[in-house]
Motif scaffolding. Structure first.
Motif, mmCIF file in Angstrom:
data_model
loop_
_atom_site.group_PDB
_atom_site.id
_atom_site.type_symbol
_atom_site.label_atom_id
_atom_site.label_comp_id
_atom_site.label_asym_id
_atom_site.label_seq_id
_atom_site.Cartn_x
_atom_site.Cartn_y
_atom_site.Cartn_z
ATOM 1 N N ALA A 111 0.617 -1.364 0.026
ATOM 2 C CA ALA A 111 -0.535 -0.018 0.038
ATOM 3 C C ALA A 111 1.161 1.272 -0.076
ATOM 4 C CB ALA A 111 -0.995 0.250 1.350
ATOM 5 N N ALA A 112 1.795 0.858 0.514
ATOM 6 C CA ALA A 112 2.893 2.550 0.828
ATOM 7 C C ALA A 112 3.716 2.812 -0.735
ATOM 8 C CB ALA A 112 4.208 1.856 1.904
ATOM 9 N N ALA A 113 3.516 1.842 -1.789
ATOM 10 C CA ALA A 113 4.086 1.827 -3.197
ATOM 11 C C ALA A 113 2.568 2.229 -4.368
ATOM 12 C CB ALA A 113 4.640 0.948 -3.353
ATOM 13 N N GLY A 114 1.152 1.378 -3.019
ATOM 14 C CA GLY A 114 0.462 2.191 -3.882
ATOM 15 C C GLY A 114 0.476 0.927 -5.192
ATOM 16 N N LEU A 115 0.462 -0.365 -4.767
ATOM 17 C CA LEU A 115 -0.147 -1.629 -5.361
ATOM 18 C C LEU A 115 -0.562 -2.776 -4.093
ATOM 19 C CD1 LEU A 115 4.253 -1.851 -5.936
ATOM 20 C CD2 LEU A 115 2.246 -2.348 -7.532
ATOM 21 N N GLU A 116 -0.676 -3.071 -5.034
ATOM 22 C CA GLU A 116 -2.303 -4.226 -4.150
ATOM 23 C C GLU A 116 -1.423 -5.391 -4.174
ATOM 24 O OE1 GLU A 116 -5.514 -7.622 -6.291
ATOM 25 O OE2 GLU A 116 -5.472 -5.620 -6.606
ATOM 26 N N ALA A 117 -1.610 -6.243 -2.481
ATOM 27 C CA ALA A 117 -1.013 -7.227 -2.457
ATOM 28 C C ALA A 117 -1.546 -8.556 -2.472
ATOM 29 C CB ALA A 117 -0.560 -7.131 -1.371
ATOM 30 N N ASN A 118 -1.240 -9.338 -3.701
ATOM 31 C CA ASN A 118 -1.780 -10.765 -3.491
ATOM 32 C C ASN A 118 -1.181 -11.793 -2.943
ATOM 33 O OD1 ASN A 118 -3.529 -9.908 -6.247
ATOM 34 N ND2 ASN A 118 -1.788 -9.286 -6.219
ATOM 35 N N LEU A 119 -2.300 -12.901 -1.908
ATOM 36 C CA LEU A 119 -2.004 -13.722 -1.259
ATOM 37 C C LEU A 119 -2.215 -15.026 -1.878
ATOM 38 C CD1 LEU A 119 -0.997 -10.962 0.157
ATOM 39 C CD2 LEU A 119 -0.183 -12.880 2.439
ATOM 40 N N PRO A 120 -2.309 -15.955 -3.094
ATOM 41 C CA PRO A 120 -3.188 -16.902 -3.297
ATOM 42 C C PRO A 120 -3.014 -17.910 -2.670
ATOM 43 C CG PRO A 120 -0.799 -16.567 -4.982
ATOM 44 C CD PRO A 120 -1.573 -15.155 -3.899
ATOM 45 N N LEU A 121 -2.024 -17.836 -1.470
ATOM 46 C CA LEU A 121 -1.855 -19.461 -0.772
ATOM 47 C C LEU A 121 -2.586 -19.276 0.541
ATOM 48 C CD1 LEU A 121 2.064 -20.771 -1.614
ATOM 49 C CD2 LEU A 121 -0.230 -20.665 -3.351
ATOM 50 N N TRP A 122 -2.959 -17.837 0.677
ATOM 51 C CA TRP A 122 -3.537 -18.035 1.733
ATOM 52 C C TRP A 122 -4.460 -18.856 2.137
ATOM 53 C CZ3 TRP A 122 -1.911 -15.324 5.468
ATOM 54 C CH2 TRP A 122 -2.075 -14.877 6.635
ATOM 55 N N GLN A 123 -4.874 -19.102 3.429
ATOM 56 C CA GLN A 123 -5.650 -20.117 4.417
ATOM 57 C C GLN A 123 -5.551 -21.626 3.386
ATOM 58 O OE1 GLN A 123 -6.625 -19.062 7.234
ATOM 59 N NE2 GLN A 123 -6.078 -17.444 7.401
ATOM 60 N N GLY A 124 -4.434 -21.952 2.511
ATOM 61 C CA GLY A 124 -4.546 -23.338 2.491
ATOM 62 C C GLY A 124 -4.048 -24.110 3.297
ATOM 63 N N ASP A 125 -4.289 -25.469 3.203
ATOM 64 C CA ASP A 125 -4.016 -26.348 4.134
ATOM 65 C C ASP A 125 -2.664 -26.372 3.973
ATOM 66 O OD1 ASP A 125 -4.370 -28.400 6.237
ATOM 67 O OD2 ASP A 125 -3.442 -29.241 4.024
ATOM 68 N N ARG A 126 -1.497 -26.815 4.883
ATOM 69 C CA ARG A 126 -0.607 -26.957 4.388
ATOM 70 C C ARG A 126 0.342 -27.683 3.716
ATOM 71 N NH1 ARG A 126 2.566 -23.763 9.395
ATOM 72 N NH2 ARG A 126 1.336 -21.858 9.942
ATOM 73 N N LYS A 127 -0.526 -29.139 3.939
ATOM 74 C CA LYS A 127 0.038 -30.059 3.373
ATOM 75 C C LYS A 127 -0.393 -30.313 2.330
ATOM 76 C CE LYS A 127 0.400 -35.424 4.397
ATOM 77 N NZ LYS A 127 0.375 -36.024 5.410
ATOM 78 N N GLU A 128 -1.583 -29.876 2.100
ATOM 79 C CA GLU A 128 -2.198 -30.449 0.676
ATOM 80 C C GLU A 128 -1.394 -28.703 -0.714
ATOM 81 O OE1 GLU A 128 -6.475 -29.534 1.094
ATOM 82 O OE2 GLU A 128 -6.783 -31.225 2.187
ATOM 83 N N LEU A 129 -1.226 -27.842 0.138
ATOM 84 C CA LEU A 129 -0.189 -27.186 -0.342
ATOM 85 C C LEU A 129 1.523 -28.082 -1.256
ATOM 86 C CD1 LEU A 129 -1.322 -23.580 1.210
ATOM 87 C CD2 LEU A 129 -1.064 -24.052 -1.317
ATOM 88 N N VAL A 130 1.367 -28.553 -0.209
ATOM 89 C CA VAL A 130 3.259 -28.992 -0.450
ATOM 90 C C VAL A 130 3.451 -29.504 -1.617
ATOM 91 C CG1 VAL A 130 5.100 -30.079 0.559
ATOM 92 C CG2 VAL A 130 4.037 -28.227 1.503
ATOM 93 N N GLU A 131 1.400 -30.837 -1.409
ATOM 94 C CA GLU A 131 1.685 -31.936 -2.618
ATOM 95 C C GLU A 131 1.319 -31.068 -3.654
ATOM 96 O OE1 GLU A 131 -1.114 -34.119 0.116
ATOM 97 O OE2 GLU A 131 -0.173 -35.222 0.978
ATOM 98 N N SER A 132 0.150 -30.530 -3.723
ATOM 99 C CA SER A 132 -0.014 -29.774 -4.929
ATOM 100 C C SER A 132 1.732 -28.767 -5.639
ATOM 101 C CB SER A 132 -1.379 -28.416 -4.592
ATOM 102 O OG SER A 132 -2.563 -29.832 -4.065
ATOM 103 N N MET A 133 1.940 -28.460 -4.731
ATOM 104 C CA MET A 133 3.366 -27.666 -5.427
ATOM 105 C C MET A 133 4.304 -29.301 -6.251
ATOM 106 S SD MET A 133 4.934 -25.782 -3.147
ATOM 107 C CE MET A 133 4.116 -24.194 -1.049
#
Length: 216
Positions: A111-133
């Protein structure tokens, strides 16, 4: 939307970028924060040479910021302003999963740089994310870890077979709490894999590292 990526060189930022690009955005630049002398990246301990090779494989430029921990936020925002002006980006991608203070900080500096922050992994299950990666084709090796894992885990690739070994050690399989950090050597976004040579392993008071060198 034209985007930049806060690129650690590891699996989480890579997978977050893949997810964001799936939404139709366009990657223009990646950014990494190095130590004050720009010798090694913060936390992961990667060299400029390796980070530049990753950016080349992504076919985008890389912005290498230099900062101590005391100047980290100030320099991060300054570099966000630079890449926004140079590459005409509108947002940044971050690989954090569920630590709220990390998200708060990323939204603040963006926000300080006038940009949008995107966190597409947010609130994903950690183990499921690793397996998906892994299933998505990300190949990453452990380049630093805590003493609980120790020297034996350094240099190992994140695979389905490694997950139960991490669980047996009682650490988070995604390393979200800082238990380990990784280096991506190949992924679907790369136009070619990067070749690295594994060097000696070093144990400090707080952490363990393996030296990695780019094979030309």
């Amino acid at each position: 939307m034209n985007i930049g990526c806060s690129w650690s060189g590891g699996k989480d930022s890579c997978f977050a970028l893949m997810k964001q690009l799936d939404q139709g955005d366009h990657l223009k630049v990646v950014m990494n924060v190095m130590d004050e002398n720009q010798e090694y990246s913060k936390s992961h301990g990667l060299t400029q040479e390796i980070l530049r090779a990753q950016a080349k494989a992504l076919t985008v430029p890389i912005q290498l910021a230099a900062a101590s921990w005391s100047t980290y936020e100030e320099n991060f925002i300054s570099n966000l302003h630079q890449i926004k002006a140079t590459h005409h980006i509108e947002g940044m991608v971050y690989g954090d999963i569920d630590i709220q203070k990390h998200r708060d900080w990323e939204e603040k500096v963006s926000a300080a740089a006038g940009l949008e922050a995107n966190l597409p992994l947010w609130q994903g299950d950690r183990k499921e994310l690793v397996e998906s990666m892994i299933d998505a084709g990300i190949r990453a090796i452990i380049v630093s870890c805590n003493h609980t894992l120790g020297l034996d885990f350094l240099g190992q690739e994140i695979t389905h077979d490694l997950i139960p070994k991490l669980e047996a050690k009682g650490v988070d399989v995604c390393g979200e709490n800082g238990e380990f950090h990784t280096l991506v050597v190949d992924c679907p976004l790369f136009d070619q894999p990067i070749q690295i040579e594994k060097g000696k392993k070093v144990k400090t008071d707080n952490y363990c590292f393996i030296e990695t060198k780019l094979v030309q």
